[in-house]
Design a protein around this motif. Structure first.
Motif, PDB file in Angstrom:
ATOM      1  N   UNK A   1      -3.800  -4.293   1.686  1.00  0.00           N
ATOM      2  CA  UNK A   1      -3.434  -3.715   0.391  1.00  0.00           C
ATOM      3  C   UNK A   1      -3.131  -4.803  -0.628  1.00  0.00           C
ATOM      4  N   UNK A   2      -3.509  -4.589  -1.885  1.00  0.00           N
ATOM      5  CA  UNK A   2      -3.286  -5.616  -2.904  1.00  0.00           C
ATOM      6  C   UNK A   2      -1.817  -5.802  -3.250  1.00  0.00           C
ATOM      7  N   UNK A   3      -0.998  -4.819  -2.883  1.00  0.00           N
ATOM      8  CA  UNK A   3       0.426  -4.879  -3.196  1.00  0.00           C
ATOM      9  C   UNK A   3       1.216  -5.743  -2.228  1.00  0.00           C
ATOM     10  N   UNK A   4       0.592  -6.143  -1.116  1.00  0.00           N
ATOM     11  CA  UNK A   4       1.304  -6.893  -0.102  1.00  0.00           C
ATOM     12  C   UNK A   4       2.020  -6.018   0.911  1.00  0.00           C
ATOM     13  N   UNK A   5       1.968  -4.694   0.730  1.00  0.00           N
ATOM     14  CA  UNK A   5       2.607  -3.779   1.670  1.00  0.00           C
ATOM     15  C   UNK A   5       1.799  -3.707   2.967  1.00  0.00           C
ATOM     16  N   UNK A   6       2.452  -3.249   4.034  1.00  0.00           N
ATOM     17  CA  UNK A   6       1.772  -3.137   5.320  1.00  0.00           C
ATOM     18  C   UNK A   6       0.713  -2.038   5.302  1.00  0.00           C
ATOM     19  N   UNK A   7       1.002  -0.942   4.613  1.00  0.00           N
ATOM     20  CA  UNK A   7       0.076   0.190   4.549  1.00  0.00           C
ATOM     21  C   UNK A   7      -0.289   0.462   3.097  1.00  0.00           C
ATOM     22  N   UNK A   8      -1.491   0.921   2.889  1.00  0.00           N
ATOM     23  CA  UNK A   8      -1.945   1.255   1.551  1.00  0.00           C
ATOM     24  C   UNK A   8      -1.326   2.574   1.108  1.00  0.00           C
ATOM     25  N   UNK A   9      -0.797   2.628  -0.103  1.00  0.00           N
ATOM     26  CA  UNK A   9      -0.176   3.850  -0.622  1.00  0.00           C
ATOM     27  C   UNK A   9      -1.218   4.965  -0.721  1.00  0.00           C
ATOM     28  N   UNK A  10      -0.844   6.203  -0.402  1.00  0.00           N
ATOM     29  CA  UNK A  10      -1.803   7.316  -0.409  1.00  0.00           C
ATOM     30  C   UNK A  10      -2.459   7.547  -1.768  1.00  0.00           C
ATOM     31  N   UNK A  11      -1.800   7.148  -2.860  1.00  0.00           N
ATOM     32  CA  UNK A  11      -2.341   7.412  -4.186  1.00  0.00           C
ATOM     33  C   UNK A  11      -3.697   6.743  -4.415  1.00  0.00           C
ATOM     34  N   UNK A  12      -3.975   5.664  -3.703  1.00  0.00           N
ATOM     35  CA  UNK A  12      -5.251   4.975  -3.899  1.00  0.00           C
ATOM     36  C   UNK A  12      -6.436   5.872  -3.545  1.00  0.00           C
ATOM     37  N   UNK A  13      -6.259   6.764  -2.608  1.00  0.00           N
ATOM     38  CA  UNK A  13      -7.339   7.660  -2.196  1.00  0.00           C
ATOM     39  C   UNK A  13      -7.430   8.913  -3.057  1.00  0.00           C
ATOM     40  N   UNK A  14      -6.549   9.063  -4.049  1.00  0.00           N
ATOM     41  CA  UNK A  14      -6.464  10.317  -4.793  1.00  0.00           C
ATOM     42  C   UNK A  14      -6.699  10.134  -6.292  1.00  0.00           C
ATOM     43  N   UNK A  15      -7.206   8.972  -6.713  1.00  0.00           N
ATOM     44  CA  UNK A  15      -7.378   8.739  -8.149  1.00  0.00           C
ATOM     45  C   UNK A  15      -8.419   9.669  -8.740  1.00  0.00           C
ATOM     46  N   UNK A  16      -8.177  10.041  -9.985  1.00  0.00           N
ATOM     47  CA  UNK A  16      -9.113  10.876 -10.728  1.00  0.00           C
ATOM     48  C   UNK A  16     -10.263  10.032 -11.257  1.00  0.00           C
TER      49      UNK A  16
END
Length: 274
Positions: A47-62
């Protein structure tokens, strides 16, 4: 200093056309929304944020152009932009048409924040040669400029090629292209060649990078381009710093949520900083 906003708009957040109207009513200058076409489940790219898991919002963009068209229909003044668009993953002739149509609907209020992408697996599904993605973005933007500005447009490059062609509508005005990314000679050379500004995420290192950006623009025979810090969590100190280095617009981050989560933040930002 103009203040804009950005929200990670998804199918679960406040609709972007409602957000645009509320932002315009409060005096904000711009609204930017992101883009991801999809997120592959199996992924090695961190993830570009440095977090361990990618935030779910990335898969839900309009889709940004559909969302901004809805926003254009209910606003009159606010700039409507992508923050950021991924041109390497888009067919440029079709994208040029979408941008021009949106800018016509919006009366010349569209801005394109563009980037090179971080998700190699997402890019691979679009056939993007990942190590060459900067070159792909360059050609796609240059090809779109030809379609936006010439009655008979043509382009011959490594990744894009089309014979003299007609394509209307043209944008209502010049659509500014703001390139995102970390400072460096490659990015600044691209900005100087085909961009209209730099859109860095956050503010670290901007002051130190300005001489290099100014030099790249001068080497290309251009005036210095605007710098638009993006996704900023504001404070009086931070905005004062931006003003002191000549920044004229800052895009503030608001939470990706419903009206109850977003509007109090908009009100606080407007009351404190506008």
């Amino acid at each position: 200093m103009r203040l804009g906003i950005t929200m990670f708009a998804t199918d679960l957040t406040m609709p972007p056309h409602e957000l645009a109207r509320e932002a315009e009513d409060r005096g904000f200058a711009s609204l930017y929304v992101p883009e991801h076409t999809h997120i592959p489940v199996a992924r090695e790219t961190p993830p570009p944020t440095g977090d361990a898991a990618l935030a779910p919002e990335y898969a839900r963009t309009l889709d940004p152009f559909v969302a901004l068209a809805a926003a254009a229909a209910v606003t009159e003044r606010i700039t409507l932009g992508t923050g950021i668009l991924l041109p390497a993953q888009r067919e440029p002739i079709v994208t040029a048409k979408a941008v021009a149509t949106l800018d016509r609907i919006a009366g010349g209020r569209v801005a394109l924040g563009v980037g090179y992408g971080w998700n190699a697996e997402e890019g691979a599904d679009h056939g993007v040669p990942w190590k060459r993605r900067r070159a792909v973005v360059r050609e796609h933007v240059l090809a779109m400029r030809e379609l936006w500005t010439r009655d008979e447009a043509s382009f011959k490059g490594e990744f894009v090629s089309f014979e003299p062609s007609w394509s209307w509508p043209k944008p209502a005005g010049r659509v500014p292209v703001l390139l995102g990314g970390a400072p460096g000679p490659t990015l600044f050379a691209h900005i100087a060649e085909y961009g209209d500004g730099w859109m860095p995420i956050g503010g670290a290192g901007i002051r130190e990078a300005l001489p290099d950006l100014r030099r790249a623009c001068a080497d290309a025979g251009r005036d210095m381009v605007p710098v638009v810090p993006f996704g900023t969590v504001p404070s009086a100190e931070k905005l004062g710093y931006y003003a002191s280095i000549g920044v004229e617009e800052v895009v503030l981050r608001v939470p990706g949520g419903g009206r109850d989560a977003v509007l109090p933040v908009l009100d606080e930002y407007a009351r404190t900083y506008l």
